[in-house]
Design a protein around this motif. Structure first.
Motif, mmCIF file in Angstrom:
data_model
loop_
_atom_site.group_PDB
_atom_site.id
_atom_site.type_symbol
_atom_site.label_atom_id
_atom_site.label_comp_id
_atom_site.label_asym_id
_atom_site.label_seq_id
_atom_site.Cartn_x
_atom_site.Cartn_y
_atom_site.Cartn_z
ATOM 1 N N ALA A 172 0.535 -1.017 0.100
ATOM 2 C CA ALA A 172 0.213 -0.201 -0.101
ATOM 3 C C ALA A 172 1.070 1.369 0.538
ATOM 4 O O ALA A 172 0.661 1.939 -0.634
ATOM 5 N N ILE A 173 1.365 1.038 0.415
ATOM 6 C CA ILE A 173 3.010 1.876 1.064
ATOM 7 C C ILE A 173 3.333 2.393 -0.721
ATOM 8 O O ILE A 173 3.955 3.431 -1.447
ATOM 9 N N ASN A 174 4.137 1.621 -1.189
ATOM 10 C CA ASN A 174 4.521 1.427 -2.571
ATOM 11 C C ASN A 174 3.640 2.250 -3.597
ATOM 12 O O ASN A 174 3.949 3.187 -4.456
ATOM 13 N N ARG A 175 1.788 2.306 -3.758
ATOM 14 C CA ARG A 175 1.291 1.904 -4.710
ATOM 15 C C ARG A 175 1.495 3.755 -4.562
ATOM 16 O O ARG A 175 0.900 4.927 -4.979
ATOM 17 N N ASN A 176 1.349 4.046 -2.665
ATOM 18 C CA ASN A 176 0.965 4.975 -2.380
ATOM 19 C C ASN A 176 2.162 6.213 -2.192
ATOM 20 O O ASN A 176 2.021 7.304 -2.022
ATOM 21 N N PHE A 177 2.940 6.172 -2.787
ATOM 22 C CA PHE A 177 4.548 6.324 -2.550
ATOM 23 C C PHE A 177 4.169 8.363 -2.683
ATOM 24 O O PHE A 177 4.528 8.789 -1.707
#
Length: 200
Positions: A172-177
């Motif tokens: 989720a962090i990577n998607r919304n980085f």
């Protein structure tokens, strides 16, 4: 007392007259066979769980490695080892404290910085160059903090469910980085370590 009804043996499937209401098998031989099957089934389930844990550990490592590279790309850092720009070559998330030396720190973002694959895998001076790179980028105190991580985190224990949960968080962090307001790479690593929650 009610008479016990005949039932089908769990092992041989023949109908028999139980002596006790909860008796599952018609004989000791069938009971032993049934018990062995249960033991084998439990062992197989355990093996499957172990395979799942290893797969999820690998997936989690890949996701955290990607996050580390994203952080360094955001702040336009070059290779932590040789200091040269990334120009189409494979970029690794390099561990200062290797997984062989201390596998506990494999997910720690302060122990992961982007570097050329060639430097990471083939350079015999990789560790010393890495340390110089950290000092140049962040200062001597930062290097000392990273080198002391094994004292702070002697071991971590994540079961399959916890690894799955952490993987969801990192993905989720990577998607919304790009939605995160990041000031610098050090505080970014602090922030994401905290959100992921492996190192408390």
């Amino acid at each position: 007392m009610k008479p016990i009804k005949p039932k089908k043996c769990k092992e041989c499937k023949n109908t028999f007259q139980p002596v006790r209401p909860i008796q599952p098998c018609c004989s000791i031989e069938c009971a032993i066979k049934d018990a062995r099957k249960k033991t084998v089934k439990k062992e197989l389930e355990k093996m499957k769980d172990n395979v799942k844990v290893k797969e999820r550990q690998s997936d989690l490592q890949d996701a955290i490695n990607l996050l580390s590279r994203k952080i360094d790309a955001k702040f336009e850092f070059d290779c932590i080892d040789c200091g040269k720009a990334f120009t189409g070559q494979q970029v690794d998330a390099c561990h200062l404290i290797s997984r062989r030396k201390n596998s506990t720190l494999k997910y720690h973002l302060h122990n992961l910085h982007a570097g050329h694959n060639h430097c990471n895998v083939y350079n015999p001076e990789h560790e010393s160059n890495y340390k110089k790179g950290l000092v140049l980028r962040y200062g001597k105190e930062y290097l000392e903090m990273v080198e002391n991580l094994p004292i702070d985190y002697k071991e971590i224990h994540l079961n399959s469910v916890e690894i799955k949960e952490k993987l969801k968080i990192v993905r989720a962090i990577n998607r919304n980085f790009n939605t995160y307001n990041l000031i610098d790479s050090k505080s970014a690593r602090d922030l994401f370590n905290k959100i992921i929650g492996i190192y408390k």
